[in-house]
Design a protein around this motif. Structure first.
Motif, mmCIF file in Angstrom:
data_model
loop_
_atom_site.group_PDB
_atom_site.id
_atom_site.type_symbol
_atom_site.label_atom_id
_atom_site.label_comp_id
_atom_site.label_asym_id
_atom_site.label_seq_id
_atom_site.Cartn_x
_atom_site.Cartn_y
_atom_site.Cartn_z
ATOM 1 N N HIS A 115 38.128 -22.456 25.495
ATOM 2 C CA HIS A 115 38.477 -23.146 24.248
ATOM 3 C C HIS A 115 39.966 -23.502 24.230
ATOM 4 C CE1 HIS A 115 35.235 -23.738 21.471
ATOM 5 N NE2 HIS A 115 34.841 -22.494 21.478
ATOM 6 N N GLY A 136 33.749 -19.729 15.500
ATOM 7 C CA GLY A 136 32.788 -19.135 14.581
ATOM 8 C C GLY A 136 32.695 -17.620 14.735
ATOM 9 N N GLY A 161 36.066 -19.132 11.371
ATOM 10 C CA GLY A 161 34.905 -20.016 11.185
ATOM 11 C C GLY A 161 33.806 -19.333 10.381
ATOM 12 N N ASP A 165 31.947 -20.397 6.938
ATOM 13 C CA ASP A 165 30.478 -20.421 6.810
ATOM 14 C C ASP A 165 30.010 -19.565 5.634
ATOM 15 O OD1 ASP A 165 30.416 -22.026 9.048
ATOM 16 O OD2 ASP A 165 30.081 -20.375 10.435
ATOM 17 N N GLY A 178 32.209 -25.025 7.743
ATOM 18 C CA GLY A 178 33.520 -25.620 8.006
ATOM 19 C C GLY A 178 33.635 -27.096 7.631
ATOM 20 N N GLU A 182 35.697 -28.674 4.431
ATOM 21 C CA GLU A 182 36.808 -29.603 4.678
ATOM 22 C C GLU A 182 36.633 -30.886 3.858
ATOM 23 O OE1 GLU A 182 37.419 -30.971 8.730
ATOM 24 O OE2 GLU A 182 39.357 -31.809 8.150
ATOM 25 N N GLY A 291 36.021 -24.053 17.100
ATOM 26 C CA GLY A 291 35.447 -24.971 16.111
ATOM 27 C C GLY A 291 36.340 -25.291 14.932
ATOM 28 N N ASN A 295 39.340 -28.960 12.253
ATOM 29 C CA ASN A 295 39.731 -29.190 10.861
ATOM 30 C C ASN A 295 41.051 -29.972 10.789
ATOM 31 O OD1 ASN A 295 41.183 -28.424 8.281
ATOM 32 N ND2 ASN A 295 39.166 -27.535 7.890
HETATM 33 O O1 KG4 Z 1 33.825 -22.877 18.587
HETATM 34 P P1 KG4 Z 1 32.564 -23.139 17.835
HETATM 35 O O2 KG4 Z 1 31.942 -24.496 17.986
HETATM 36 O O3 KG4 Z 1 31.473 -22.068 18.186
HETATM 37 C C1 KG4 Z 1 31.820 -20.762 18.476
HETATM 38 O O4 KG4 Z 1 32.217 -20.497 19.641
HETATM 39 O O5 KG4 Z 1 31.766 -19.950 17.522
HETATM 40 O O6 KG4 Z 1 32.889 -22.857 16.289
HETATM 41 C C2 KG4 Z 1 31.945 -22.990 15.269
HETATM 42 C C3 KG4 Z 1 32.672 -22.716 13.943
HETATM 43 C C4 KG4 Z 1 31.729 -22.635 12.740
HETATM 44 O O7 KG4 Z 1 32.016 -21.450 12.038
HETATM 45 C C5 KG4 Z 1 32.097 -23.865 11.919
HETATM 46 O O8 KG4 Z 1 31.956 -23.690 10.515
HETATM 47 C C6 KG4 Z 1 33.545 -24.066 12.295
HETATM 48 O O9 KG4 Z 1 33.603 -23.759 13.668
HETATM 49 N N1 KG4 Z 1 33.978 -25.464 12.087
HETATM 50 C C7 KG4 Z 1 34.932 -25.809 11.192
HETATM 51 C C8 KG4 Z 1 34.997 -27.232 11.234
HETATM 52 N N2 KG4 Z 1 34.099 -27.683 12.161
HETATM 53 C C9 KG4 Z 1 33.477 -26.576 12.675
HETATM 54 N N3 KG4 Z 1 35.701 -25.068 10.377
HETATM 55 C C10 KG4 Z 1 36.567 -25.723 9.573
HETATM 56 N N4 KG4 Z 1 36.673 -27.075 9.539
HETATM 57 C C11 KG4 Z 1 35.928 -27.866 10.350
HETATM 58 N N5 KG4 Z 1 36.042 -29.186 10.310
#
Ligand code: KG4
Ligand code: ZN
Length: 357
Positions: A115, A136, A161, A165, A178, A182, A291, A295
């Motif tokens: 990441h 997340g 994250g 959620d 997320g 936003e 994730g 934002n």
């Molecule tokens: O990195 P990721 O795709 O998966 C993991 O490795 O966990 O992260 C997913 C997380 C979720 O909790 C989601 O709500 C958050 O990233 N997320 C955001 C946004 N887009 C995804 N949080 C805040 N603002 C966003 N635009």
């Protein structure tokens, strides 16, 4: 050099092909999000079944789009962990079989480290930087120095994250929270609700469970007039969230203001700690990943605050901020480097609790 990346740590199945010049020739992602939405969160069994159904299709598509043949592959990089054991196994078994069949080296990759490398696809890694990982399942600050990773701090409870959620769920909004928060926050008042910044023994640790509880109480107050989850003189009232949303829906204004206030507070804490880490460690470069780094508000605030301290912020583009296999391939190339280290044999297994560094 042609590298294949394979990512199946959670609800996404992704394969990507990168060439030796770090060009992304393909980055195919099949998400099972639509299957989890009715449950308000990722269901591990559904996620792993989706990975199993999709892995070969996604691989074929990635190879077709990249216009490469299996015999062109020089490296197979695969997510080893952390993540859901069932999902991880799908990608790992697929990668091992392919590596054995083709005689191509196999490289296990740490999802979290990948990441933080997403931003550097197509450019050189700086010798030293601070990494802010906000996904997340994980939230951490780390110091990266010539390939050595030192974790400076991480969350003591929920991940950033996860907090997005859970807060969305408290207000009856959809999963994942997320992006929904936003969007709503753009029209809300970020000063409508104030939250106390959590204090940690380690200045680089995070905590997000306090703000979640504070919001739960605000939601109950707005819905039922409860104070701290209680009706005066009674025991704590246990409310099922789905029922509550039907019985006493929240006003649009409350939801927008709460989304804005929550995002404002969490962003402020993330920005403050990150820049503090950069200053304490004397590093002028910060990179974010995971994730939540998709934002835009967080990105803007971080870039603006960092500019005042002459700190440069690296942010991945939206698609690369979320789970994808291009970042896995990139990390695989970085690990093996010229010395061809980091290769695994067929005894390689998944590590659901793998740490960074
Ligand atoms: O990195 P990721 O795709 O998966 C993991 O490795 O966990 O992260 C997913 C997380 C979720 O909790 C989601 O709500 C958050 O990233 N997320 C955001 C946004 N887009 C995804 N949080 C805040 N603002 C966003 N635009
Ligand atoms: Zn992730």
């Amino acid at each position: 050099m042609i590298a294949l990346g394979i990512e199946t740590s959670c609800d996404e199945t992704s394969c990507a092909v990168l060439d030796g010049k770090d060009n992304i020739l393909s980055n195919i992602i099949s998400s099972s999000l639509f299957r989890h939405k009715p449950f308000g969160g990722v269901v591990p069994e559904i996620a792993s079944r989706h990975c199993l159904e999709q892995i070969d299709v996604v691989y074929q598509e990635a190879m077709r789009e990249a216009k490469v043949k299996a015999s062109d592959l020089d490296l197979i990089a695969v997510t080893q962990g952390p993540g859901l054991i069932g999902s991880l196994f799908v990608g790992l078994c697929f990668a091992k079989a392919l590596s054995y069949q083709l005689g191509v080296p196999l490289v296990p990759v740490n999802h979290l480290e990948a990441h933080l490398e997403a931003t550097f696809i197509g450019s050189r890694m700086p010798a030293k930087f601070i990494g802010l990982l906000v996904s997340g399942g994980h939230t951490s600050l780390s110091l990266h120095h010539r390939g050595k990773i030192t974790v400076l701090g991480s969350t003591v409870d929920d991940a950033a994250g996860e907090a997005f959620d859970k807060v969305a769920k408290l207000m009856g909004l959809s999963y994942p929270g997320g992006p929904v928060i936003e969007k709503l926050a753009r029209e809300g008042d970020p000063r409508a609700f104030q939250f106390t910044k959590p204090k940690q023994k380690n200045r680089f640790d995070f905590s997000f469970s306090g703000i979640k509880t504070a919001i739960l109480y605000e939601v109950q107050k707005a819905r039922f007039g409860l104070q701290d989850g209680r009706v005066a003189g009674t025991k704590t009232l246990k409310i099922r969230l789905h029922d509550a949303a039907d019985i006493a829906p929240l006003s649009d204004e409350f939801i927008r203001d709460m989304a804005a206030s929550f995002q404002f507070a969490v962003t402020k804490w993330l920005v403050e700690k990150t820049l503090d880490a950069a200053e304490v460690k004397g590093v002028d470069r910060v990179v974010i990943g995971g994730g939540v780094s998709a934002n835009q508000y967080l990105k803007n605030e971080l870039v603006q605050a960092a500019a005042e301290k002459n700190i440069t912020i690296g942010v991945p583009e939206r698609l690369l901020a979320l789970d994808n296999a291009a970042m896995i391939a990139r990390r695989g190339i970085e690990i093996t480097g010229k010395k061809k280290k980091g290769r695994a044999d067929l005894s390689l297994t998944a590590l659901p609790n793998l740490h960074m560094g």
